[in-house]
Design an enzyme around this catalytic site. Structure first.
Site, PDB file in Angstrom:
ATOM      1  N   SER A   1      27.051  49.407  33.561  1.00 14.94           N
ATOM      2  CA  SER A   1      27.398  48.360  32.692  1.00 14.94           C
ATOM      3  C   SER A   1      27.677  47.134  33.669  1.00 14.94           C
ATOM      4  O   SER A   1      28.399  47.279  34.586  1.00 14.94           O
ATOM      5  CB  SER A   1      28.694  48.644  31.762  1.00 14.94           C
ATOM      6  OG  SER A   1      29.153  47.485  31.278  1.00 14.94           O
ATOM      7  N   VAL A   2      27.187  45.922  33.178  1.00 15.23           N
ATOM      8  CA  VAL A   2      27.631  44.663  33.830  1.00 15.23           C
ATOM      9  C   VAL A   2      28.117  43.595  32.768  1.00 15.23           C
ATOM     10  O   VAL A   2      28.832  42.874  33.203  1.00 15.23           O
ATOM     11  CB  VAL A   2      26.649  43.977  34.760  1.00 15.23           C
ATOM     12  CG1 VAL A   2      25.978  44.867  35.684  1.00 15.23           C
ATOM     13  CG2 VAL A   2      25.227  43.735  33.771  1.00 15.23           C
TER      14      VAL A   2
ATOM     15  N   ASP B   1      29.691  44.686  38.927  1.00 16.27           N
ATOM     16  CA  ASP B   1      29.080  43.923  38.161  1.00 16.27           C
ATOM     17  C   ASP B   1      28.858  42.564  38.843  1.00 16.27           C
ATOM     18  O   ASP B   1      28.793  41.440  38.239  1.00 16.27           O
ATOM     19  CB  ASP B   1      30.189  43.420  36.780  1.00 16.27           C
ATOM     20  CG  ASP B   1      31.317  43.019  37.277  1.00 16.27           C
ATOM     21  OD1 ASP B   1      31.743  42.810  38.535  1.00 16.27           O
ATOM     22  OD2 ASP B   1      32.057  42.580  36.357  1.00 16.27           O
TER      23      ASP B   1
ATOM     24  N   ARG C   1      22.779  35.870  33.518  1.00 21.25           N
ATOM     25  CA  ARG C   1      23.634  35.090  33.554  1.00 21.25           C
ATOM     26  C   ARG C   1      23.690  34.148  34.543  1.00 21.25           C
ATOM     27  O   ARG C   1      23.274  34.508  35.938  1.00 21.25           O
ATOM     28  CB  ARG C   1      25.156  35.473  33.304  1.00 21.25           C
ATOM     29  CG  ARG C   1      25.564  36.807  34.367  1.00 21.25           C
ATOM     30  CD  ARG C   1      27.008  37.187  33.992  1.00 21.25           C
ATOM     31  NE  ARG C   1      27.137  38.443  34.729  1.00 21.25           N
ATOM     32  CZ  ARG C   1      27.788  39.288  34.233  1.00 21.25           C
ATOM     33  NH1 ARG C   1      28.764  38.989  33.058  1.00 21.25           N
ATOM     34  NH2 ARG C   1      28.166  40.613  34.882  1.00 21.25           N
TER      35      ARG C   1
ATOM     36  N   THR D   1      42.160  38.797  37.065  1.00 24.16           N
ATOM     37  CA  THR D   1      40.736  39.210  37.532  1.00 24.16           C
ATOM     38  C   THR D   1      39.759  38.488  36.717  1.00 24.16           C
ATOM     39  O   THR D   1      39.066  37.596  37.227  1.00 24.16           O
ATOM     40  CB  THR D   1      40.518  40.455  37.893  1.00 24.16           C
ATOM     41  OG1 THR D   1      41.466  41.131  38.652  1.00 24.16           O
ATOM     42  CG2 THR D   1      39.071  40.657  38.420  1.00 24.16           C
TER      43      THR D   1
ATOM     44  N   GLU E   1      30.592  32.560  35.584  1.00 22.17           N
ATOM     45  CA  GLU E   1      29.457  32.664  35.196  1.00 22.17           C
ATOM     46  C   GLU E   1      29.192  31.966  33.664  1.00 22.17           C
ATOM     47  O   GLU E   1      30.435  32.136  33.149  1.00 22.17           O
ATOM     48  CB  GLU E   1      29.201  34.183  34.910  1.00 22.17           C
ATOM     49  CG  GLU E   1      29.288  35.164  36.315  1.00 22.17           C
ATOM     50  CD  GLU E   1      29.557  36.655  36.169  1.00 22.17           C
ATOM     51  OE1 GLU E   1      28.632  37.206  37.131  1.00 22.17           O
ATOM     52  OE2 GLU E   1      30.167  37.119  35.301  1.00 22.17           O
TER      53      GLU E   1
ATOM     54  N   THR F   1      37.006  49.463  38.370  1.00 17.90           N
ATOM     55  CA  THR F   1      38.166  48.988  39.605  1.00 17.90           C
ATOM     56  C   THR F   1      37.547  47.649  40.182  1.00 17.90           C
ATOM     57  O   THR F   1      36.226  46.937  39.728  1.00 17.90           O
ATOM     58  CB  THR F   1      37.778  49.913  40.855  1.00 17.90           C
ATOM     59  OG1 THR F   1      36.488  49.716  41.434  1.00 17.90           O
ATOM     60  CG2 THR F   1      38.177  51.366  40.527  1.00 17.90           C
TER      61      THR F   1
HETATM   62  P1  NAD Z   1      42.062  44.430  37.495  1.00 17.59           P
HETATM   63  O1  NAD Z   1      42.027  43.696  38.481  1.00 17.59           O
HETATM   64  O2  NAD Z   1      43.051  44.293  36.324  1.00 17.59           O
HETATM   65  O3  NAD Z   1      42.300  45.920  37.638  1.00 17.59           O
HETATM   66  C1  NAD Z   1      41.138  46.619  38.429  1.00 17.59           C
HETATM   67  C2  NAD Z   1      41.956  47.772  39.133  1.00 17.59           C
HETATM   68  O4  NAD Z   1      41.384  48.241  40.202  1.00 17.59           O
HETATM   69  C3  NAD Z   1      43.472  47.335  39.747  1.00 17.59           C
HETATM   70  O5  NAD Z   1      44.519  47.998  39.431  1.00 17.59           O
HETATM   71  C4  NAD Z   1      43.327  47.976  41.326  1.00 17.59           C
HETATM   72  O6  NAD Z   1      44.494  48.397  41.737  1.00 17.59           O
HETATM   73  C5  NAD Z   1      42.087  48.965  41.015  1.00 17.59           C
HETATM   74  N1  NAD Z   1      41.365  49.544  42.019  1.00 17.59           N
HETATM   75  C6  NAD Z   1      40.769  48.522  43.159  1.00 17.59           C
HETATM   76  N2  NAD Z   1      40.291  49.431  44.066  1.00 17.59           N
HETATM   77  C7  NAD Z   1      40.401  50.867  43.384  1.00 17.59           C
HETATM   78  C8  NAD Z   1      39.988  52.192  44.270  1.00 17.59           C
HETATM   79  N3  NAD Z   1      39.273  52.159  45.430  1.00 17.59           N
HETATM   80  N4  NAD Z   1      40.403  53.247  43.487  1.00 17.59           N
HETATM   81  C9  NAD Z   1      41.035  53.110  42.423  1.00 17.59           C
HETATM   82  N5  NAD Z   1      41.216  51.757  41.671  1.00 17.59           N
HETATM   83  C10 NAD Z   1      41.261  50.752  42.594  1.00 17.59           C
HETATM   84  O7  NAD Z   1      40.719  44.211  36.574  1.00 17.59           O
HETATM   85  P2  NAD Z   1      39.763  44.667  35.308  1.00 17.59           P
HETATM   86  O8  NAD Z   1      40.206  43.207  34.445  1.00 17.59           O
HETATM   87  O9  NAD Z   1      40.512  45.719  34.805  1.00 17.59           O
HETATM   88  O10 NAD Z   1      38.411  44.593  35.526  1.00 17.59           O
HETATM   89  C11 NAD Z   1      37.941  45.772  36.481  1.00 17.59           C
HETATM   90  C12 NAD Z   1      36.630  45.420  36.880  1.00 17.59           C
HETATM   91  O11 NAD Z   1      35.766  45.474  35.590  1.00 17.59           O
HETATM   92  C13 NAD Z   1      36.358  44.059  37.273  1.00 17.59           C
HETATM   93  O12 NAD Z   1      35.472  44.356  38.587  1.00 17.59           O
HETATM   94  C14 NAD Z   1      35.393  43.359  36.226  1.00 17.59           C
HETATM   95  O13 NAD Z   1      34.657  42.337  37.160  1.00 17.59           O
HETATM   96  C15 NAD Z   1      34.896  44.425  35.593  1.00 17.59           C
HETATM   97  N6  NAD Z   1      34.502  44.046  34.213  1.00 17.59           N
HETATM   98  C16 NAD Z   1      33.065  44.420  33.822  1.00 17.59           C
HETATM   99  C17 NAD Z   1      32.984  44.244  32.633  1.00 17.59           C
HETATM  100  C18 NAD Z   1      31.573  44.538  32.084  1.00 17.59           C
HETATM  101  O14 NAD Z   1      31.174  44.091  31.089  1.00 17.59           O
HETATM  102  N7  NAD Z   1      30.914  45.450  32.749  1.00 17.59           N
HETATM  103  C19 NAD Z   1      33.715  43.541  31.592  1.00 17.59           C
HETATM  104  C20 NAD Z   1      35.042  43.245  32.253  1.00 17.59           C
HETATM  105  C21 NAD Z   1      35.338  43.454  33.600  1.00 17.59           C
END
Ligand code: NAD
Length: 348
Positions: A300-301, A235, A53, A92, A64, A209
């Site tokens: 997973s990304v 990711d 991407r 986020t 992205e 997270t």
């Molecule tokens: P979000 O901000 O709603 O939730 C993230 C949570 O992680 C928060 O509640 C925060 O308090 C917690 N956190 C941060 N550091 C921590 C730690 N050290 N230990 C425990 N908890 C911790 O975000 P979201 O929408 O749930 O997304 C989470 C992650 O997943 C993001 O980094 C996002 O980029 C990623 N994501 C990846 C994909 C994929 O396809 N792989 C898709 C969507 C989101």
């Protein structure tokens, strides 16, 4: 509903429409349907145009674009990732996406994808866990209880047979929110004060997270033989969750290596560290789990083909419903070469 004369009107699925569509289909059924569409597209992986991407990074996050095409249909998603947004009351991750007809280049669907991304990410995680997790897995640790967490939990229940989730977040309010949202799911939910507690007895460890840092959500001593790690949150360059020693001990499965080597937890490893493309496992072309002792890691990304599958699914499921607005997105002059005349007539 669109009539044939409305061919220049593009169906637009708003957030409200998407939520009504999810309730209309049922969350579990929609997650299973999305997993089927993703599996179908992974089975014809080689037909797709693929590219890492296009990412525009800033101090606080990333924006992205994720394009792909199967030669008949083109799709892209716009998505952001801004971990600090939640402290300002913003999400986020937000997203929208588009499908287009390759023959004409005309868009055939524009849709919100914030909800849809949560569903497609969860469906992909569970599809992969159904393949790689130890046989008979019942318990998942869910570390990071933000926006994605309930979707991840319910998809693992609907697709991978999980019955118990053990929640942990550094913010106890996030864990309480997730537990309350899962109360009616039928899952046995336990709130845990630490990541070490959350992984007790779990066969699937999901890390989801958000922190733009090389975080260590799972340290080497936390991960024993035989588990499946579903690593979602690492990711982006400079944003990882898994201790490199775990990656060295486990077998790593990825979506599209050229993208994951930049963005995934494997950015911490040598650029030629062996990985398996998950589509090959799903297609029976590469082994998945081969022993009870093996640690499997889905790094997973999120890849464009999963969004393409989700867009196809929505396009197919809104047919015959009123769950979209016909959007006046494309100029459609009576004489296609008289765009100027159309403008002049509109001026009266
Ligand atoms: P979000 O901000 O709603 O939730 C993230 C949570 O992680 C928060 O509640 C925060 O308090 C917690 N956190 C941060 N550091 C921590 C730690 N050290 N230990 C425990 N908890 C911790 O975000 P979201 O929408 O749930 O997304 C989470 C992650 O997943 C993001 O980094 C996002 O980029 C990623 N994501 C990846 C994909 C994929 O396809 N792989 C898709 C969507 C989101």
């Amino acid at each position: 509903m669109l009539s044939p004369s409305d061919k220049a009107l593009v169906p637009f699925v708003s957030v409200d429409h998407m939520m009504r569509l999810i309730h209309h289909i049922g969350l579990g059924d929609m997650l299973r349907g999305l997993a089927d569409y993703i599996a179908d597209d992974f089975a014809r992986w080689e037909q797709f145009d693929k590219t890492p991407r296009v990412a525009s990074h800033s101090a606080e996050g990333v924006i992205e674009l994720m394009p792909t095409s199967d030669g008949e249909t083109y799709g892209f998603k716009y998505v952001n990732g801004h971990p600090k947004n939640t402290s300002d009351g913003l999400q986020t991750v937000t997203a929208f996406g588009l499908l287009a007809d390759v023959d004409t280049g005309y868009p055939v669907l524009l849709t919100e994808m914030t909800m849809l991304t949560a569903l497609r990410t969860a469906a992909t995680s569970a599809l992969v866990a159904r393949t790689l997790a130890p046989r008979g897995a019942t318990t998942m640790a869910m570390i990071g209880n933000g926006a994605q967490s309930e979707f991840q939990s319910i998809a693992m229940q609907a697709i991978a047979g999980i019955t118990h989730v053990r929640l942990h977040d550094i913010d106890p309010a996030a864990t309480a929110k997730c537990a309350a949202n899962l109360a009616a799911s039928g899952l046995h939910v336990t709130q845990c004060a630490s990541a070490e507690d959350a992984i007790m007895g779990a066969q699937i460890l999901t890390t989801c997270t958000a922190d733009k840092a090389h975080a260590t959500i799972l340290t080497d001593n936390m991960v024993g033989a035989g588990v499946h790690i579903n690593a979602i949150g690492g990711d982006c360059p400079g944003k990882t969750e898994i201790a490199p020693a775990i990656l060295e001990r486990g077998d790593i499965f990825v979506e599209y290596p050229p993208q994951t080597r930049i963005e995934g937890d494997i950015q911490q490893l040598a650029p030629d560290h062996p990985v398996t493309e998950i589509w090959q496992v799903l297609a029976g072309q590469a082994p998945g789990r081969i022993s009870d002792k093996q640690i499997t890691i889905f790094d997973s990304v999120g890849f464009a083909i999963e969004d393409f599958s989700a867009l196809r699914y929505v396009r197919d499921r809104i047919r015959g419903t009123d769950l979209f607005h016909p959007l006046d997105l494309l100029a459609d002059p009576d004489d296609p070469r008289d765009l100027f005349g159309m403008l002049a007539r509109a001026g009266g």
